[in-house]
Write a protein that holds these residues in place. Structure first.
Motif, PDB file in Angstrom:
ATOM      1  N   ASP A  49       0.863  -1.185   0.000  1.00 37.77           N
ATOM      2  CA  ASP A  49       0.000   0.000   0.000  1.00 37.77           C
ATOM      3  C   ASP A  49       0.896   1.230   0.000  1.00 37.77           C
ATOM      4  OD1 ASP A  49      -1.860   1.948   0.261  1.00 37.77           O
ATOM      5  OD2 ASP A  49      -2.707   1.230   2.153  1.00 37.77           O
ATOM      6  N   ALA A  50       1.054   1.856  -1.158  1.00 42.09           N
ATOM      7  CA  ALA A  50       1.933   3.017  -1.285  1.00 42.09           C
ATOM      8  C   ALA A  50       1.310   4.282  -0.729  1.00 42.09           C
ATOM      9  CB  ALA A  50       2.313   3.220  -2.746  1.00 42.09           C
ATOM     10  N   GLY A  51       0.010   4.231  -0.439  1.00 38.89           N
ATOM     11  CA  GLY A  51      -0.645   5.412   0.097  1.00 38.89           C
ATOM     12  C   GLY A  51      -0.515   6.599  -0.836  1.00 38.89           C
ATOM     13  N   ASN A  52       0.021   7.707  -0.315  1.00 33.91           N
ATOM     14  CA  ASN A  52       0.151   8.920  -1.120  1.00 33.91           C
ATOM     15  C   ASN A  52       1.547   9.078  -1.738  1.00 33.91           C
ATOM     16  OD1 ASN A  52      -1.447  11.141  -2.038  1.00 33.91           O
ATOM     17  ND2 ASN A  52      -0.102  12.517  -0.876  1.00 33.91           N
ATOM     18  N   LEU A  53       2.392   8.077  -1.578  1.00 33.27           N
ATOM     19  CA  LEU A  53       3.692   8.117  -2.244  1.00 33.27           C
ATOM     20  C   LEU A  53       3.492   7.970  -3.754  1.00 33.27           C
ATOM     21  CD1 LEU A  53       5.773   5.710   0.041  1.00 33.27           C
ATOM     22  CD2 LEU A  53       5.854   8.222   0.034  1.00 33.27           C
ATOM     23  N   LEU A  54       4.358   8.598  -4.514  1.00 30.84           N
ATOM     24  CA  LEU A  54       4.325   8.413  -5.966  1.00 30.84           C
ATOM     25  C   LEU A  54       4.839   7.019  -6.320  1.00 30.84           C
ATOM     26  CD1 LEU A  54       5.709  11.840  -7.222  1.00 30.84           C
ATOM     27  CD2 LEU A  54       3.558  10.808  -7.997  1.00 30.84           C
ATOM     28  N   VAL A  55       4.138   6.358  -7.211  1.00 29.64           N
ATOM     29  CA  VAL A  55       4.603   5.073  -7.746  1.00 29.64           C
ATOM     30  C   VAL A  55       4.980   5.321  -9.205  1.00 29.64           C
ATOM     31  CG1 VAL A  55       4.044   2.665  -8.212  1.00 29.64           C
ATOM     32  CG2 VAL A  55       3.072   3.800  -6.192  1.00 29.64           C
ATOM     33  N   LEU A  56       6.278   5.216  -9.497  1.00 26.81           N
ATOM     34  CA  LEU A  56       6.795   5.569 -10.808  1.00 26.81           C
ATOM     35  C   LEU A  56       7.547   4.395 -11.423  1.00 26.81           C
ATOM     36  CD1 LEU A  56       8.348   9.004  -9.738  1.00 26.81           C
ATOM     37  CD2 LEU A  56       6.147   8.667 -10.890  1.00 26.81           C
ATOM     38  N   PRO A  57       7.589   4.315 -12.754  1.00 29.56           N
ATOM     39  CA  PRO A  57       8.444   3.295 -13.374  1.00 29.56           C
ATOM     40  C   PRO A  57       9.892   3.513 -12.957  1.00 29.56           C
ATOM     41  CG  PRO A  57       6.986   4.323 -14.999  1.00 29.56           C
ATOM     42  CD  PRO A  57       6.882   5.138 -13.749  1.00 29.56           C
ATOM     43  N   GLY A  58      10.630   2.425 -12.782  1.00 29.72           N
ATOM     44  CA  GLY A  58      12.031   2.547 -12.414  1.00 29.72           C
ATOM     45  C   GLY A  58      12.822   3.313 -13.472  1.00 29.72           C
ATOM     46  N   ILE A  59      13.851   4.018 -13.030  1.00 29.21           N
ATOM     47  CA  ILE A  59      14.698   4.791 -13.942  1.00 29.21           C
ATOM     48  C   ILE A  59      15.582   3.844 -14.750  1.00 29.21           C
ATOM     49  CG2 ILE A  59      16.615   6.438 -14.041  1.00 29.21           C
ATOM     50  CD1 ILE A  59      15.408   7.746 -11.508  1.00 29.21           C
ATOM     51  N   VAL A  60      15.681   4.120 -16.048  1.00 27.64           N
ATOM     52  CA  VAL A  60      16.583   3.392 -16.940  1.00 27.64           C
ATOM     53  C   VAL A  60      17.693   4.365 -17.322  1.00 27.64           C
ATOM     54  CG1 VAL A  60      16.814   2.160 -19.130  1.00 27.64           C
ATOM     55  CG2 VAL A  60      14.692   1.956 -17.796  1.00 27.64           C
ATOM     56  N   ASP A  61      18.891   4.094 -16.850  1.00 33.00           N
ATOM     57  CA  ASP A  61      20.022   5.003 -17.056  1.00 33.00           C
ATOM     58  C   ASP A  61      20.954   4.403 -18.106  1.00 33.00           C
ATOM     59  OD1 ASP A  61      21.902   7.023 -16.774  1.00 33.00           O
ATOM     60  OD2 ASP A  61      22.871   6.060 -15.050  1.00 33.00           O
ATOM     61  N   ILE A  62      20.999   4.994 -19.299  1.00 34.28           N
ATOM     62  CA  ILE A  62      21.767   4.368 -20.373  1.00 34.28           C
ATOM     63  C   ILE A  62      23.200   4.882 -20.485  1.00 34.28           C
ATOM     64  CG2 ILE A  62      19.702   3.811 -21.693  1.00 34.28           C
ATOM     65  CD1 ILE A  62      20.453   6.037 -23.658  1.00 34.28           C
ATOM     66  N   ALA A 329       8.324  14.648 -17.832  1.00 34.01           N
ATOM     67  CA  ALA A 329       9.695  14.650 -17.313  1.00 34.01           C
ATOM     68  C   ALA A 329      10.160  13.228 -17.041  1.00 34.01           C
ATOM     69  CB  ALA A 329       9.765  15.484 -16.038  1.00 34.01           C
ATOM     70  N   TRP A 330       9.242  12.393 -16.547  1.00 34.46           N
ATOM     71  CA  TRP A 330       9.636  11.024 -16.198  1.00 34.46           C
ATOM     72  C   TRP A 330       9.926  10.182 -17.448  1.00 34.46           C
ATOM     73  CZ3 TRP A 330      11.458  10.407 -11.669  1.00 34.46           C
ATOM     74  CH2 TRP A 330      11.803   9.119 -11.239  1.00 34.46           C
ATOM     75  N   HIS A 331       9.268  10.468 -18.541  1.00 36.68           N
ATOM     76  CA  HIS A 331       9.579   9.754 -19.781  1.00 36.68           C
ATOM     77  C   HIS A 331      11.050   9.925 -20.161  1.00 36.68           C
ATOM     78  CE1 HIS A 331       5.578   8.507 -20.329  1.00 36.68           C
ATOM     79  NE2 HIS A 331       5.093   9.551 -20.971  1.00 36.68           N
ATOM     80  N   LEU A 332      11.634  11.070 -19.819  1.00 34.68           N
ATOM     81  CA  LEU A 332      13.031  11.340 -20.170  1.00 34.68           C
ATOM     82  C   LEU A 332      13.998  10.416 -19.450  1.00 34.68           C
ATOM     83  CD1 LEU A 332      12.934  15.243 -19.995  1.00 34.68           C
ATOM     84  CD2 LEU A 332      13.102  13.877 -22.088  1.00 34.68           C
ATOM     85  N   VAL A 333      13.590   9.865 -18.308  1.00 27.26           N
ATOM     86  CA  VAL A 333      14.488   9.022 -17.520  1.00 27.26           C
ATOM     87  C   VAL A 333      14.033   7.574 -17.439  1.00 27.26           C
ATOM     88  CG1 VAL A 333      15.265  10.990 -16.143  1.00 27.26           C
ATOM     89  CG2 VAL A 333      13.373   9.580 -15.299  1.00 27.26           C
ATOM     90  N   SER A 334      12.909   7.242 -18.060  1.00 29.62           N
ATOM     91  CA  SER A 334      12.414   5.869 -17.957  1.00 29.62           C
ATOM     92  C   SER A 334      11.982   5.316 -19.313  1.00 29.62           C
ATOM     93  CB  SER A 334      11.270   5.800 -16.943  1.00 29.62           C
ATOM     94  OG  SER A 334      10.926   4.465 -16.664  1.00 29.62           O
ATOM     95  N   ARG A 335      10.850   5.782 -19.822  1.00 38.38           N
ATOM     96  CA  ARG A 335      10.351   5.230 -21.090  1.00 38.38           C
ATOM     97  C   ARG A 335      11.304   5.469 -22.248  1.00 38.38           C
ATOM     98  NH1 ARG A 335       5.664   8.250 -24.310  1.00 38.38           N
ATOM     99  NH2 ARG A 335       7.495   9.573 -24.664  1.00 38.38           N
ATOM    100  N   ASN A 336      11.759   6.710 -22.408  1.00 41.96           N
ATOM    101  CA  ASN A 336      12.584   7.048 -23.576  1.00 41.96           C
ATOM    102  C   ASN A 336      13.945   6.363 -23.579  1.00 41.96           C
ATOM    103  OD1 ASN A 336      10.378   8.629 -24.065  1.00 41.96           O
ATOM    104  ND2 ASN A 336      11.460  10.570 -24.083  1.00 41.96           N
ATOM    105  N   PRO A 337      14.671   6.341 -22.449  1.00 45.08           N
ATOM    106  CA  PRO A 337      15.939   5.614 -22.471  1.00 45.08           C
ATOM    107  C   PRO A 337      15.761   4.111 -22.704  1.00 45.08           C
ATOM    108  CG  PRO A 337      15.465   6.480 -20.276  1.00 45.08           C
ATOM    109  CD  PRO A 337      14.496   7.114 -21.207  1.00 45.08           C
ATOM    110  N   ALA A 338      14.675   3.546 -22.178  1.00 42.92           N
ATOM    111  CA  ALA A 338      14.420   2.126 -22.451  1.00 42.92           C
ATOM    112  C   ALA A 338      14.219   1.907 -23.946  1.00 42.92           C
ATOM    113  CB  ALA A 338      13.196   1.651 -21.666  1.00 42.92           C
ATOM    114  N   ARG A 339      13.476   2.808 -24.567  1.00 44.97           N
ATOM    115  CA  ARG A 339      13.251   2.725 -26.021  1.00 44.97           C
ATOM    116  C   ARG A 339      14.564   2.875 -26.778  1.00 44.97           C
ATOM    117  NH1 ARG A 339       9.844   7.579 -27.664  1.00 44.97           N
ATOM    118  NH2 ARG A 339      11.863   8.620 -27.526  1.00 44.97           N
ATOM    119  N   ALA A 340      15.373   3.850 -26.391  1.00 41.91           N
ATOM    120  CA  ALA A 340      16.641   4.078 -27.079  1.00 41.91           C
ATOM    121  C   ALA A 340      17.552   2.860 -26.988  1.00 41.91           C
ATOM    122  CB  ALA A 340      17.348   5.302 -26.486  1.00 41.91           C
ATOM    123  N   ALA A 341      17.507   2.184 -25.852  1.00 39.89           N
ATOM    124  CA  ALA A 341      18.366   1.023 -25.631  1.00 39.89           C
ATOM    125  C   ALA A 341      17.775  -0.269 -26.184  1.00 39.89           C
ATOM    126  CB  ALA A 341      18.646   0.865 -24.139  1.00 39.89           C
ATOM    127  N   GLY A 342      16.610  -0.172 -26.796  1.00 38.13           N
ATOM    128  CA  GLY A 342      15.986  -1.370 -27.353  1.00 38.13           C
ATOM    129  C   GLY A 342      15.357  -2.266 -26.318  1.00 38.13           C
TER     130      GLY A 342
END
Length: 399
Positions: A49-62, A329-342
């Motif tokens: 139960d994360a309550g009011n904490l943000l639940v975000l996709p993990g960061i993908v650092d390429i 902003a989060w796409h810049l550190v998670s979705r987009n780097p994952a896409r760039a890295a295949g």
């Protein structure tokens, strides 16, 4: 509390009031099944139960080479990769990075950026795989003038040791600094040799400049044959980006001018800038301002570069500055780097994707803190006792 094994709880999922999903940030319950986000939320079983904490996709650092400071915290002082990488793993999780591409350099310089150190990285990653919390991969930074290392790099790629190739060319810059004794001493210390020996290595690497283009073409072709994404690093001008784009380098890593970044986007290439650039408000090398590049639509990926806390902090900084909202902003550190890295299996919290998520306390403006990191459906790091609920109990109460 910090842990690398809480599998005993057999979590069925996570629920929270602020979960970043495909439609933005909203209340949601995500189920976990075999390390992935399940198609449907579970109807019973323990759930964080994360309550009011943000639940975000993990960061993908390429692109991150801060591990070098754990291996060699002072010039000439090196430590074994095993303990160093365990320390790095904890740092990554504490800053929300669930997938890390370590920038391992193979260069004519030798020392920390030579073949022996790269082999130690490979060996340590293989040995530590069962106990590492984050997903660790190698981003091979190949120095273009290191012609003697081309066959070695190709072999590593064929063996599956490398997940991303970047073509670097720092020799011309280094050559211009050979009369700067302070800078030369830094290079020599990192290369574990005397200053004159470093000068000799640079001169030897320079002798075969005419062979560099053909050998880099061969190296890039081998990477493409191994289905690896390829980047060019520090493109100085449009002609360089055009050249690498034609050869299949779909990532412009730290382009040195606005014009290069604009061309890369026109070509459909990914453009990577440093998250520390956002935090500092400028590049430490005089490259374009990353915040301005994001505002202009010329940056698709932010990387930690040399500072692991930066991606998390930079995303929230962009929101503070009014450049974009948190999902963008989060796409810049998670979705987009994952896409760039295949990596098509992560970067978003959607059914079928890896259950890589972080819980973030953003109650203190400008100081987001990672309270927990979930990798492949398992809690790998936590700074607090994570409350759980049984979804069956919640359903019966609601009825």
């Amino acid at each position: 509390m910090q842990t690398t094994n809480q599998n005993q709880t057999a979590l069925r999922g996570i629920t929270g009031r602020r979960v970043l999903g495909a439609a933005g940030i909203a209340p949601a319950t995500l189920g976990f099944a075999q390390g992935n986000v399940a198609p449907q939320a579970p109807d019973s079983g323990p759930c964080i139960d994360a309550g009011n904490l943000l639940v975000l996709p993990g960061i993908v650092d390429i692109h991150g080479d801060a591990f070098e400071r754990s291996v060699m915290p002072r010039p000439g002082v090196s430590f074994p990769y095993g303990p160093a990488l365990l320390d790095v793993d904890r740092q990554l999780l504490a800053h929300g990075i669930t997938t890390e591409f370590h920038g391992v350099t193979l260069s004519w310089e030798g020392g920390l950026r030579g073949e022996a150190y790269a082999l130690r990285m490979f060996e340590a990653l293989a040995q530590l795989q069962p106990v590492l919390g984050a997903s660790h991969k190698v981003h091979l930074r190949f120095e273009a003038y290191h012609l003697a290392g081309v066959d070695t790099a190709i072999q590593w790629m064929q063996e599956g040791r490398v997940s991303l190739l970047a073509i670097n060319d720092h020799l011309p810059t280094m050559a211009r600094r050979m009369n700067d004794d302070r800078k030369l001493a830094q290079y020599a210390e990192r290369a574990e040799c005397e200053m004159e020996a470093f000068r000799s290595r640079l001169r030897a690497a320079s002798r075969h400049a005419q062979d560099v283009p053909a050998e880099m073409t061969r190296l890039i072709a081998a990477a493409r044959a191994a289905h690896l994404p390829v980047a060019s690093h520090d493109d100085p001008d449009a002609a360089t980006r055009q050249h690498y784009h034609r050869h299949g380098c779909g990532i412009a890593e730290f382009p040195l001018t606005v014009e290069v970044a604009a061309l890369a986007r026109q070509l459909g290439d990914e453009t990577v800038f440093g998250a520390p650039n956002v935090l500092r408000g400028k590049s430490h090398t005089g490259a374009p301002n990353a915040t301005e590049m994001i505002a202009a639509g010329l940056c698709t990926v932010l990387a930690s570069d040399y500072y692991y806390p930066a991606p998390l902090q930079a995303a929230f900084r962009l929101v503070q500055l009014g450049i974009c909202d948190l999902p963008a902003a989060w796409h810049l550190v998670s979705r987009n780097p994952a896409r760039a890295a295949g990596l098509r299996d992560r970067g978003l919290l959607m059914p079928g994707m890896r259950a890589d998520a972080i819980l973030v306390d953003d109650s203190e403006p400008g100081l987001p803190r990672v309270c927990a990191a979930i990798v492949n459906g398992e809690v790998r790091h936590a700074t607090m006792a994570l409350p759980t609920i049984d979804l069956a109990d919640r359903a019966s109460l609601a009825a």
